[in-house]
Design a protein around this motif. Structure first.
Motif, PDB file in Angstrom:
ATOM      1  N   ASP A   1      21.017 -19.798  25.434  1.00 25.58           N
ATOM      2  CA  ASP A   1      22.218 -18.973  25.412  1.00 25.58           C
ATOM      3  C   ASP A   1      23.094 -19.329  26.596  1.00 25.58           C
ATOM      4  O   ASP A   1      22.602 -19.587  27.700  1.00 25.58           O
ATOM      5  CB  ASP A   1      21.839 -17.491  25.488  1.00 25.58           C
ATOM      6  N   SER A   2      24.378 -19.356  26.366  1.00 23.82           N
ATOM      7  CA  SER A   2      25.298 -19.735  27.426  1.00 23.82           C
ATOM      8  C   SER A   2      26.217 -18.578  27.765  1.00 23.82           C
ATOM      9  O   SER A   2      26.494 -17.708  26.932  1.00 23.82           O
ATOM     10  CB  SER A   2      26.127 -20.954  27.002  1.00 23.82           C
ATOM     11  N   LEU A   3      26.672 -18.595  28.993  1.00 28.28           N
ATOM     12  CA  LEU A   3      27.612 -17.598  29.476  1.00 28.28           C
ATOM     13  C   LEU A   3      28.824 -18.318  30.029  1.00 28.28           C
ATOM     14  O   LEU A   3      28.700 -19.236  30.846  1.00 28.28           O
ATOM     15  CB  LEU A   3      26.970 -16.739  30.579  1.00 28.28           C
ATOM     16  N   VAL A   4      30.020 -17.914  29.578  1.00 37.18           N
ATOM     17  CA  VAL A   4      31.257 -18.476  30.079  1.00 37.18           C
ATOM     18  C   VAL A   4      31.952 -17.428  30.936  1.00 37.18           C
ATOM     19  O   VAL A   4      32.251 -16.338  30.466  1.00 37.18           O
ATOM     20  CB  VAL A   4      32.183 -18.931  28.933  1.00 37.18           C
ATOM     21  N   ILE A   5      32.188 -17.764  32.197  1.00 33.11           N
ATOM     22  CA  ILE A   5      32.836 -16.863  33.148  1.00 33.11           C
ATOM     23  C   ILE A   5      34.280 -17.314  33.317  1.00 33.11           C
ATOM     24  O   ILE A   5      34.544 -18.493  33.584  1.00 33.11           O
ATOM     25  CB  ILE A   5      32.098 -16.873  34.502  1.00 33.11           C
ATOM     26  N   VAL A   6      35.215 -16.370  33.166  1.00 26.83           N
ATOM     27  CA  VAL A   6      36.642 -16.687  33.256  1.00 26.83           C
ATOM     28  C   VAL A   6      37.261 -15.883  34.397  1.00 26.83           C
ATOM     29  O   VAL A   6      37.388 -14.658  34.295  1.00 26.83           O
ATOM     30  CB  VAL A   6      37.377 -16.373  31.942  1.00 26.83           C
ATOM     31  N   PRO A   7      37.634 -16.506  35.513  1.00 29.97           N
ATOM     32  CA  PRO A   7      38.364 -15.791  36.570  1.00 29.97           C
ATOM     33  C   PRO A   7      39.769 -15.425  36.078  1.00 29.97           C
ATOM     34  O   PRO A   7      40.482 -16.267  35.532  1.00 29.97           O
ATOM     35  CB  PRO A   7      38.435 -16.802  37.716  1.00 29.97           C
ATOM     36  N   VAL A   8      40.158 -14.165  36.237  1.00 32.29           N
ATOM     37  CA  VAL A   8      41.480 -13.717  35.797  1.00 32.29           C
ATOM     38  C   VAL A   8      42.153 -12.950  36.930  1.00 32.29           C
ATOM     39  O   VAL A   8      41.491 -12.477  37.860  1.00 32.29           O
ATOM     40  CB  VAL A   8      41.387 -12.812  34.544  1.00 32.29           C
ATOM     41  N   GLY A   9      43.480 -12.864  36.841  1.00 28.47           N
ATOM     42  CA  GLY A   9      44.233 -12.120  37.837  1.00 28.47           C
ATOM     43  C   GLY A   9      44.862 -10.879  37.261  1.00 28.47           C
ATOM     44  O   GLY A   9      44.848  -9.815  37.875  1.00 28.47           O
ATOM     45  N   GLU A  10      45.419 -10.994  36.066  1.00 27.45           N
ATOM     46  CA  GLU A  10      46.029  -9.862  35.378  1.00 27.45           C
ATOM     47  C   GLU A  10      46.142 -10.208  33.898  1.00 27.45           C
ATOM     48  O   GLU A  10      45.857 -11.330  33.487  1.00 27.45           O
ATOM     49  CB  GLU A  10      47.403  -9.564  35.967  1.00 27.45           C
ATOM     50  N   VAL A  11      46.530  -9.201  33.115  1.00 30.14           N
ATOM     51  CA  VAL A  11      46.663  -9.406  31.675  1.00 30.14           C
ATOM     52  C   VAL A  11      47.958 -10.174  31.403  1.00 30.14           C
ATOM     53  O   VAL A  11      49.043  -9.741  31.811  1.00 30.14           O
ATOM     54  CB  VAL A  11      46.663  -8.058  30.927  1.00 30.14           C
ATOM     55  N   SER A  12      47.843 -11.347  30.740  1.00 29.07           N
ATOM     56  CA  SER A  12      49.011 -12.184  30.468  1.00 29.07           C
ATOM     57  C   SER A  12      48.654 -13.181  29.375  1.00 29.07           C
ATOM     58  O   SER A  12      47.516 -13.239  28.892  1.00 29.07           O
ATOM     59  CB  SER A  12      49.445 -12.927  31.735  1.00 29.07           C
TER      60      SER A  12
ATOM     61  N   THR B   1      45.864 -15.384  30.494  1.00 24.15           N
ATOM     62  CA  THR B   1      44.535 -14.803  30.290  1.00 24.15           C
ATOM     63  C   THR B   1      44.105 -14.926  28.836  1.00 24.15           C
ATOM     64  O   THR B   1      42.949 -15.234  28.529  1.00 24.15           O
ATOM     65  CB  THR B   1      44.535 -13.327  30.726  1.00 24.15           C
ATOM     66  N   GLN B   2      45.051 -14.676  27.919  1.00 29.36           N
ATOM     67  CA  GLN B   2      44.715 -14.785  26.494  1.00 29.36           C
ATOM     68  C   GLN B   2      44.296 -16.204  26.130  1.00 29.36           C
ATOM     69  O   GLN B   2      43.323 -16.422  25.413  1.00 29.36           O
ATOM     70  CB  GLN B   2      45.934 -14.370  25.654  1.00 29.36           C
TER      71      GLN B   2
ATOM     72  N   PRO C   1      44.655 -25.913  30.916  1.00 30.78           N
ATOM     73  CA  PRO C   1      46.048 -25.865  31.388  1.00 30.78           C
ATOM     74  C   PRO C   1      46.917 -24.986  30.493  1.00 30.78           C
ATOM     75  O   PRO C   1      46.788 -24.992  29.268  1.00 30.78           O
ATOM     76  CB  PRO C   1      46.484 -27.324  31.319  1.00 30.78           C
ATOM     77  N   TYR C   2      47.816 -24.251  31.115  1.00 31.28           N
ATOM     78  CA  TYR C   2      48.874 -23.540  30.401  1.00 31.28           C
ATOM     79  C   TYR C   2      50.179 -24.238  30.776  1.00 31.28           C
ATOM     80  O   TYR C   2      50.647 -24.126  31.907  1.00 31.28           O
ATOM     81  CB  TYR C   2      48.929 -22.069  30.800  1.00 31.28           C
TER      82      TYR C   2
END
Length: 604
Positions: free
Chosen positions: A474-485, A488-489, A599-600
């Motif tokens: 099983d794998s876990l993906v961790i996503v650092p985020v700053g705010e909803v935008s 982030t999506q 990249p965004y």
């Protein structure tokens, strides 16, 4: 029906960038310009080197200039035929290195590679320094800027070669043609005249310090053999030619040998007939130029052309050394990045490395030609000898029709080049040749250590072995985020495609902003858990690294996906924060997790 239209539609024409396609490889004439100017321009100092040795036995000894030159021309013929065979046997380039690796052994191949590297770097520095000195002779005000002139020329040559050797060949075509025409004009007009048209320079007293004997003749022969430097460059740069590469490279080698031999013998005949001895303030070639053209504008034009040719002779190394370094990288004796070739085609890292090494050497000797000359020819004589010995062993092992004749020819060449190299080394040792004796073993040690490293890495990675089946966990993906935008999506969408479980992580030092983020997250409800880490010190990298380290305990497969904003225009890149890059670097250095960057891309 218009036959052929459908075929062209199936193979649409795609615009080629500079340097792409076979037409951006070398033709025979372009190869002569790009890879032979070093050897051709050596007539500017090869005959003079013979004269400077013979004059120590008195002016009467100058009559030996022609016999010595004829022996050098015979050696040139042997080398041209030999390197034509090297081109056929080793079409991937490499010259002496490729021959030694295949037919002699790994240690000798390291010696060949090290000697060629030294020779190529010195070719650049000596050519640029000699060209700058010639320019300063015409314009004395430039005498205090020799180093700056050399470095400017080096930067120009490096930039041109980064665009591809074919482009550099077209740049060099005109100077090469002008140089050949000028030197052949000196020979033809000089032979047509019954006496020199003019005499330049100040007379110098001649004091015989030695008797004309075998040792002086050997010294004159070995010094004059500096005119042979660069003969091997075509064999080293075969991959730069158009198809059929072997035939074009061999044709170029023959053209080089014929032109160089003709110019050397013609100048030697004039030196002997007119009793040309060294004079103050001018070179021997300048005296011959004045004797043929007089002291009018053709004299000054010829000297400027010679200066230009000496400066551009450095381009030979840019055609040969990057190819050699790519072969060393392929054999795991240099970092693998030297084997990367762009679509131009250019071994870019080899070109850059040559430029840097030449710049360091020029700075170290302050662009003084005389401090580099003693080092110049030794490396190439080592390569010559190794090539000849390797081919003798090749013919003895393969035994093709006529192999005995070929082996005898290469054996004779090996003896001649070995004698010339030993005499040059012993007579020039205290004048600086000892540097080569130190540098070549150090380069051999470098190649061996790099190869040992890659061997150890391959053993640890199990290269060539069948590994056990991969483990599925099983794998876990961790996503650092700053705010909803939207950023982030995008990151969460990508993370969902990578692993079974996704968790978003935010770091905040302000409790009010942390509560606002949680409320926005609950309203959005993306179906992904949000963990907020309190960081009173407002540090971002360290808390996330510690969070990832804890999550990885127990051997679970962890991936960290970092979203990054990328502006369309590079000038806006500095306006973006670089925290994502810092976080990625810290995770790679301190953990074993998979680090991904998504990249965004902005429209700005």
């Amino acid at each position: 029906m218009a036959y052929g239209l459908a075929r062209r539609e199936l193979r649409p024409r795609v615009p080629l960038r500079p340097g792409e396609g076979d037409r951006h490889h070398l033709t025979s004439l372009e190869g002569l310009a790009a890879l032979s100017l070093d050897a051709l321009s050596s007539v500017a100092y090869g005959p003079e080197a013979i004269v400077l040795v013979l004059i120590t036995a008195g002016t009467s000894a100058l009559t030996a200039t022609l016999p010595v030159t004829l022996v050098i021309a015979a050696l040139l013929a042997v080398l041209v035929v030999s390197y034509g065979q090297v081109i056929a046997v080793h079409p991937d380039g490499g010259g002496a290195y490729a021959v030694a690796k295949k037919d002699i052994g790994p240690t000798v191949s390291l010696l060949a590679a090290a000697s060629l590297v030294v020779d190529y770097v010195l070719t650049v520095t000596v050519s640029l320094a000699a060209g700058a000195a010639s320019l300063a002779s015409a314009f004395p005000s430039l005498d205090s800027y020799l180093l700056e002139i050399c470095l400017a020329g080096l930067v120009l040559l490096t930039a041109v070669n980064l665009r591809g050797v074919a482009e550099s060949a077209r740049v060099l075509m005109l100077p090469t043609v002008l140089f050949i025409v000028s030197i052949l004009g000196i020979v033809v007009l000089g032979l047509l005249r019954t006496h020199p048209a003019a005499v330049v320079g100040s007379a110098q007293p001649v004091h015989a310090t030695e008797a004309l004997g075998v040792f002086v003749l050997l010294k004159a022969f070995s010094s004059g053999c500096s005119a042979l430097t660069g003969v091997e460059a075509i064999a080293n740069g075969v991959p730069s030619f158009r198809e059929p590469r072997v035939r074009r490279a061999q044709r170029t080698e023959l053209m080089l040998g014929a032109l160089l031999g003709l110019m050397l013998i013609g100048l030697a005949v004039l030196i002997r007939r007119d009793h040309v001895a060294p004079r103050g303030g001018v070179t021997v070639l300048a005296q011959l130029t004045a004797g043929s053209y007089g002291t009018g504008w053709p004299y000054y034009a010829t000297n400027l052309i010679v200066t230009l040719a000496l400066a551009f002779a450095a381009n030979t190394s840019f055609g040969g050394l990057p190819v050699l370094m790519s072969l060393l990288a392929r054999d795991h004796r240099l970092p693998h990045l030297f084997g990367l070739r762009t679509e131009r085609p250019v071994y870019r890292w080899g070109v850059v490395a040559l430029g840097l090494l030449a710049a360091l050497l020029l700075i170290a000797v302050d662009a003084d030609t005389h401090r580099m000359i003693p080092l110049f020819a030794i490396g190439v004589f080592i390569g010559f000898t190794i090539s000849q010995i390797g081919l003798v062993r090749h013919w003895a092992a393969e035994r093709p029709p006529g192999w005995v004749r070929r082996a005898l020819l290469n054996g004779l060449g090996a003896v001649l080049t070995a004698v010339a190299g030993l005499v040059l080394l012993t007579t020039k040792f205290l004048e600086g040749a000892w540097v080569v004796v130190v540098a070549i073993p150090l380069l051999m040690l470098l190649f061996a250590r790099v190869q040992r490293y890659y061997t150890a890495v391959g053993r640890e990675l199990g290269l060539g072995e069948v590994p056990p089946p991969p483990r599925v966990t099983d794998s876990l993906v961790i996503v650092p985020v700053g705010e909803v935008s939207k950023l982030t999506q995008l990151a969460l969408t990508a993370a969902g495609a990578l692993g079974h479980e996704v968790v978003a992580v935010a770091v905040h030092g302000n409790p009010a902003r942390a509560r606002a983020l949680k409320e926005s997250w609950d309203r959005w409800d993306p179906g992904v858990r949000l963990d907020v880490i309190d960081s009173p010190q407002r540090s971002l990298v360290q808390p996330i690294v510690e969070y990832v380290t804890r999550a990885a305990e127990g051997g679970r497969q962890i991936a960290v996906l970092i979203p990054e904003v990328e502006p369309r225009h590079r000038r806006y890149q500095i306006l973006q924060n670089q925290r994502g890059l810092l976080l990625a670097a810290a995770l790679r250095a301190r953990t074993d997790v998979v680090v991904c960057v998504v990249p965004y891309r902005l429209s700005l």
